[in-house]
Design a protein around this motif. Structure first.
Motif, PDB file in Angstrom:
ATOM      1  N   ARG A 156      26.522  43.919 -33.536  1.00 52.42           N
ATOM      2  CA  ARG A 156      27.373  44.062 -34.770  1.00 52.42           C
ATOM      3  C   ARG A 156      27.396  45.812 -34.903  1.00 52.42           C
ATOM      4  NH1 ARG A 156      26.120  40.281 -39.604  1.00 52.42           N
ATOM      5  NH2 ARG A 156      27.784  41.501 -40.616  1.00 52.42           N
ATOM      6  N   ARG A 157      28.409  46.352 -35.351  1.00 51.36           N
ATOM      7  CA  ARG A 157      28.651  47.924 -35.290  1.00 51.36           C
ATOM      8  C   ARG A 157      29.147  48.294 -36.610  1.00 51.36           C
ATOM      9  NH1 ARG A 157      32.340  50.174 -31.824  1.00 51.36           N
ATOM     10  NH2 ARG A 157      30.812  51.625 -30.905  1.00 51.36           N
ATOM     11  N   GLU A 170      14.155  44.312 -39.607  1.00 57.14           N
ATOM     12  CA  GLU A 170      13.732  43.340 -38.548  1.00 57.14           C
ATOM     13  C   GLU A 170      14.486  43.602 -36.921  1.00 57.14           C
ATOM     14  OE1 GLU A 170      15.441  39.806 -39.998  1.00 57.14           O
ATOM     15  OE2 GLU A 170      14.030  39.756 -41.853  1.00 57.14           O
ATOM     16  N   ASP A 171      15.052  44.624 -37.109  1.00 58.97           N
ATOM     17  CA  ASP A 171      16.012  44.906 -35.813  1.00 58.97           C
ATOM     18  C   ASP A 171      15.745  46.584 -35.373  1.00 58.97           C
ATOM     19  OD1 ASP A 171      17.554  42.649 -35.169  1.00 58.97           O
ATOM     20  OD2 ASP A 171      17.949  42.913 -37.099  1.00 58.97           O
ATOM     21  N   TRP A 172      16.012  46.735 -33.970  1.00 55.30           N
ATOM     22  CA  TRP A 172      16.220  48.154 -33.445  1.00 55.30           C
ATOM     23  C   TRP A 172      17.713  48.207 -33.637  1.00 55.30           C
ATOM     24  CZ3 TRP A 172      13.027  51.659 -31.820  1.00 55.30           C
ATOM     25  CH2 TRP A 172      13.527  52.695 -31.203  1.00 55.30           C
ATOM     26  N   TRP A 173      17.856  49.390 -34.179  1.00 53.14           N
ATOM     27  CA  TRP A 173      19.248  49.898 -34.341  1.00 53.14           C
ATOM     28  C   TRP A 173      19.555  51.018 -33.383  1.00 53.14           C
ATOM     29  CZ3 TRP A 173      23.013  48.795 -38.051  1.00 53.14           C
ATOM     30  CH2 TRP A 173      22.658  47.504 -39.017  1.00 53.14           C
ATOM     31  N   ASN A 174      20.809  51.238 -33.035  1.00 50.17           N
ATOM     32  CA  ASN A 174      21.126  52.670 -32.260  1.00 50.17           C
ATOM     33  C   ASN A 174      21.996  53.102 -33.347  1.00 50.17           C
ATOM     34  OD1 ASN A 174      19.600  52.261 -29.862  1.00 50.17           O
ATOM     35  ND2 ASN A 174      21.016  50.892 -28.925  1.00 50.17           N
ATOM     36  N   VAL A 194      23.494  47.232 -33.838  1.00 51.78           N
ATOM     37  CA  VAL A 194      22.195  46.462 -33.537  1.00 51.78           C
ATOM     38  C   VAL A 194      22.805  45.187 -32.467  1.00 51.78           C
ATOM     39  CG1 VAL A 194      22.767  44.936 -35.507  1.00 51.78           C
ATOM     40  CG2 VAL A 194      20.653  45.185 -34.572  1.00 51.78           C
ATOM     41  N   GLU A 195      21.738  45.149 -31.669  1.00 53.77           N
ATOM     42  CA  GLU A 195      22.198  44.199 -30.476  1.00 53.77           C
ATOM     43  C   GLU A 195      21.016  43.519 -30.422  1.00 53.77           C
ATOM     44  OE1 GLU A 195      23.038  44.572 -25.601  1.00 53.77           O
ATOM     45  OE2 GLU A 195      23.556  45.990 -26.960  1.00 53.77           O
ATOM     46  N   ARG A 196      21.222  41.877 -29.950  1.00 57.59           N
ATOM     47  CA  ARG A 196      20.238  41.018 -29.812  1.00 57.59           C
ATOM     48  C   ARG A 196      20.532  40.172 -28.781  1.00 57.59           C
ATOM     49  NH1 ARG A 196      20.001  38.277 -35.932  1.00 57.59           N
ATOM     50  NH2 ARG A 196      19.069  40.291 -37.050  1.00 57.59           N
TER      51      ARG A 196
END
Length: 209
Positions: free
Chosen positions: A12-13, A125-129, A145-147
Motif C-alpha cells: 500500500r502506498r 508493526e511494519d517496515w516502511w519505505n 509498506v510491503e508484505r
C-alpha cells in the motif's frame, strides 16, 4: 521450483509532504537510479541501481543521469524487473538480479529515468519505505509498506496524507512517463476538493499515535 507468489508484490502506498525530521536517523538513505524501458498501461520493464551510504540532495535540479555517472562506482546492486498493473494492492513483479556494470550501461543508453532517496523505517508493526524524489518528480514524497501477503489492518502513520495505492499516476513508471511536477498543482487542487481517502478494502485502518 520457485513459489509463483514470489513474483507478486503486496503493498500500500501513500502521498506525503515530506519525511518527518524525527524519522531521519542521520544514516545515509539508499540512493536509487532506475530507468523504464517499457511503461504503457501500467506495464513496465525496469532497470534499477542501488547504492548504500550515499547521501545526495533531492531537488528539482537533481539529474538522474549525472548522479549515475558521478556515483557509478558506488552502485553495488542492480535488478531487472517486469511489472504488471496494480489490482487491489497487488502487482505482478518479477525481479531478477543484474550485474551493476551492465545495468549502468543499459540505463545510460535509454529509457525514462527516476532518481530518489529511499529511507527505511520501522513504524508500528511494519517496515516502511519513504521515497524522496529528485528531478522532475521533486518535491514528491511517497511512503509504502510491503508484505509477503495482502496488506491488511494497516497502522497508518500521520504523515501519510492520502492513499495512492491504486493511482497509476503515482506508480514509478507513471512518474517516469509524466513527472509529478507537471501536474502537482492539479493534484493539490483535487486533494483540497475531495479530501484525503484511505482504502477500506483491506480491513480497518488504524492510526499510529
Amino acid at each position: 521450483m520457485d513459489d509463483d507468489r514470489d513474483d507478486f508484490e503486496f503493498e500500500r502506498r501513500f502521498f506525503c509532504r515530506e519525511l518527518p525530521e524525527d524519522l531521519d536517523d542521520g544514516d545515509a538513505p539508499t540512493l536509487i537510479v532506475q530507468s523504464y524501458f517499457v511503461h504503457s498501461d501500467n506495464y513496465a520493464l525496469r532497470v534499477r541501481l542501488q547504492a548504500e551510504g550515499v547521501r545526495r540532495t533531492m531537488d528539482a535540479h537533481t539529474d538522474a543521469l549525472h548522479v549515475l555517472m558521478e556515483e557509478r562506482e558506488r552502485f553495488s546492486a542492480a535488478s531487472l524487473t517486469a511489472k504488471g498493473p496494480v489490482v487491489g494492492g497487488t502487482r505482478y513483479e518479477a525481479e531478477r538480479p543484474l550485474d551493476p556494470g551492465i545495468a549502468t550501461e543499459l540505463v545510460m543508453r535509454g529509457g525514462s529515468l527516476i532518481v530518489k532517496n529511499r529511507y527505511g523505517i520501522w513504524l508500528g508493526e511494519d517496515w516502511w519505505n519513504v521515497d524522496i524524489f529528485g528531478g522532475g518528480n521533486s518535491p514528491l514524497a511517497v511512503a509504502e509498506v510491503e508484505r509477503s501477503g495482502p496488506v491488511t489492518d494497516l497502522v497508518i502513520p500521520p504523515f501519510c496524507i492520502t492513499e495512492i495505492t491504486n493511482d497509476a499516476r503515482f506508480s514509478n513508471d507513471g512518474l517516469a512517463e509524466r513527472p509529478y511536477r507537471t501536474w502537482a498543482r492539479a493534484f493539490e487542487d483535487e486533494l483540497r476538493a475531495k479530501g484525503s481517502r484511505f482504502l477500506n478494502d483491506f480491513g480497518p485502518n488504524r492510526t499510529l499515535d
